[in-house]
Design an enzyme around this catalytic site. Structure first.
Site, PDB file in Angstrom:
ATOM      1  N   TYR A   1       0.875  -1.165  -0.043  1.00  0.00           N
ATOM      2  CA  TYR A   1      -0.047  -0.085   0.103  1.00  0.00           C
ATOM      3  C   TYR A   1       0.916   1.136   0.097  1.00  0.00           C
ATOM      4  O   TYR A   1       0.572   2.201  -1.074  1.00  0.00           O
ATOM      5  CB  TYR A   1      -0.806   0.059   1.222  1.00  0.00           C
ATOM      6  CG  TYR A   1      -2.034   1.036   1.316  1.00  0.00           C
ATOM      7  CD1 TYR A   1      -3.179   1.136   0.575  1.00  0.00           C
ATOM      8  CD2 TYR A   1      -1.832   2.086   2.287  1.00  0.00           C
ATOM      9  CE1 TYR A   1      -3.997   2.419   0.697  1.00  0.00           C
ATOM     10  CE2 TYR A   1      -2.939   3.174   2.491  1.00  0.00           C
ATOM     11  CZ  TYR A   1      -3.647   3.123   1.547  1.00  0.00           C
ATOM     12  OH  TYR A   1      -4.726   4.229   1.604  1.00  0.00           O
TER      13      TYR A   1
ATOM     14  N   TYR B   1      -4.515  -3.009  20.281  1.00  0.00           N
ATOM     15  CA  TYR B   1      -3.389  -3.635  19.803  1.00  0.00           C
ATOM     16  C   TYR B   1      -2.069  -2.791  20.344  1.00  0.00           C
ATOM     17  O   TYR B   1      -2.023  -1.558  20.384  1.00  0.00           O
ATOM     18  CB  TYR B   1      -3.257  -3.696  18.335  1.00  0.00           C
ATOM     19  CG  TYR B   1      -4.284  -4.333  17.455  1.00  0.00           C
ATOM     20  CD1 TYR B   1      -4.059  -5.441  17.220  1.00  0.00           C
ATOM     21  CD2 TYR B   1      -5.398  -3.757  17.130  1.00  0.00           C
ATOM     22  CE1 TYR B   1      -4.922  -6.252  16.658  1.00  0.00           C
ATOM     23  CE2 TYR B   1      -6.543  -4.440  16.575  1.00  0.00           C
ATOM     24  CZ  TYR B   1      -6.122  -5.873  16.349  1.00  0.00           C
ATOM     25  OH  TYR B   1      -7.376  -6.689  15.559  1.00  0.00           O
TER      26      TYR B   1
ATOM     27  N   GLY C   1      -1.782   0.559  23.482  1.00  0.00           N
ATOM     28  CA  GLY C   1      -2.815   1.493  23.226  1.00  0.00           C
ATOM     29  C   GLY C   1      -2.289   3.092  23.211  1.00  0.00           C
ATOM     30  O   GLY C   1      -3.194   3.867  23.445  1.00  0.00           O
TER      31      GLY C   1
ATOM     32  N   ASP D   1       3.138  -0.855  12.514  1.00  0.00           N
ATOM     33  CA  ASP D   1       2.133  -0.123  12.885  1.00  0.00           C
ATOM     34  C   ASP D   1       2.732   1.041  13.259  1.00  0.00           C
ATOM     35  O   ASP D   1       3.655   1.165  14.101  1.00  0.00           O
ATOM     36  CB  ASP D   1       1.398  -0.895  13.997  1.00  0.00           C
ATOM     37  CG  ASP D   1       0.134  -0.317  14.178  1.00  0.00           C
ATOM     38  OD1 ASP D   1      -0.697  -0.158  13.201  1.00  0.00           O
ATOM     39  OD2 ASP D   1      -0.150   0.368  15.296  1.00  0.00           O
TER      40      ASP D   1
END
Ligand code: NAD
Length: 322
Positions: free
Chosen positions: A153, A212, A215, A281
């Site tokens: 992406y 996940y 936090g 992430d």
């Protein structure tokens, strides 16, 4: 005026379709329904100025061109929004994601070049990767893992950006890039894996909200009406060819803070479940929107609690049709 919107049956694309129709212009939507839904276009189909082409913008370049020619259509503005957008979707469809942003962007730019249309590419804050600069300004080059699980992406969007700039530089196309930050609202799919529908679905099912990592990672949340307003201002503005503009809400919330807001607005007790942080992430995400404010006079207006309430109402099926 004719506006061509790819990804028209998707979450953001369908709101853009409705907003341009409300202005009284002709709108052509293209979508292959990979992650979108025909139900998002129910309102649009009632309007005679709307037409829909079911096609894959990455594969059916000729067909798309033929259909536009057959309909004698010459768009004035092309908004390229076709791409899987949630981490779950692009993990499931990595090759399709790359194609939508590479071949798909090229097809749109070719049409823009032939029709002398303005082109706007829906890029993403993911172009900044896991940013080392905070908040992120358009001048920041990003910190992207080119081979990680999100690279299909992130790098596809970065390639789409480079292609957009090349058509502007060498073909004189009036091409622009919007780097869109986390946008939410009704019409998101409940199971698309993004944090807003995840938390709302879990809250309404009286399940613990899955956090996940610990936090403390942050996100900024832009309500879809604000984003659509920003995109339309950008599409309207003269003399912005070759620009990159961040569009997103600069108020930053930790995931834990956001979970509390969802539970409060949904009227359920706050309970957490925990899961491992996905690879790559980003830890912090927040746009610097000085440029959007200066060039477009834009800033988001809708408070997070209000936007969450509207989204919850939609998920409950109690909202008026959007
Ligand atoms: N929602 C966000 O927070 C966000 C943030 C940054 C960027 N964006 C960008 O905005 C755009 C729309 O995102 P969304 O959240 O509405 O996602 P979405 O999945 O709801 O919409 C994408 C639409 O594109 C269609 N599509 C995908 N590949 C296609 C192809 N090859 N040909 C034709 N149609 C195709 C899908 O069927 C879907 O209807 C995407 O380009 C995304 O990268 C979204």
């Amino acid at each position: 005026m004719v506006v061509l919107i790819t990804g028209a049956a998707g979450f953001i694309g369908s709101y853009l379709v409705d907003a341009y129709l409300a202005r009284g212009v002709e709108v052509i939507g293209i979508d292959n329904l990979a992650t979108g839904s025909p139900s998002n276009l129910e309102r649009a189909h009632k309007d005679q100025r709307f037409s829909f082409i079911e096609a894959d913008i990455a594969r059916d370049a000729e067909r798309t061109g033929e259909l536009l020619q057959a309909g004698n259509v010459r768009p004035d503005l092309i908004l390229h929004f076709a791409s899987p957008a949630s981490p779950k979707d692009y993990a499931d469809l990595p090759l399709e994601t790359m194609a939508a942003n590479a071949a798909g962007t090229r097809t749109c730019l070719e049409v823009a070049s032939k029709c002398n249309a303005r082109f706007l590419f829906a890029s993403t804050s993911e172009s900044y990767g896991d940013p080392l600069e905070h908040p992120q300004k358009e001048t920041y080059w990003g910190n992207v893992n080119p081979v990680g699980p999100r690279s299909c992406y992130d790098e596809a969007k970065r390639y789409g950006e480079a292609l957009t700039m090349a058509y502007w530089r060498t073909r004189g196309v009036d091409a622009r890039i919007a780097r869109i930050f986390n946008t939410y609202g009704p019409r998101m799919r409940e199971n698309d894996g993004r944090v807003v529908p995840n938390f709302i679905r879990q809250a309404l099912a009286a399940e613990p909200l899955t956090i996940y990592g610990d936090g403390t990672q942050t996100r900024s949340f832009c309500y879809v009406d604000d984003l659509v307003d920003g995109i339309m201002r950008y599409g309207d503005a003269a003399s912005l060819a070759g620009n990159v503009i961040n569009l997103g809400n600069p108020k930053e919330f930790s995931i834990l803070e956001f979970a509390k807001i969802v539970a409060e607005v949904a009227g359920v007790p706050l309970r957490f479940g925990h899961a491992r942080l996905p690879e790559d992430d980003p830890t912090r995400r927040c746009p610097d929107i000085t440029k959007a404010n200066a060039l477009l006079g834009w800033q988001p207006k809708i408070e997070l609690r209000d936007g969450v309430a509207k989204t919850i109402a939609h998920f409950r099926g109690a909202a008026a049709p959007h």
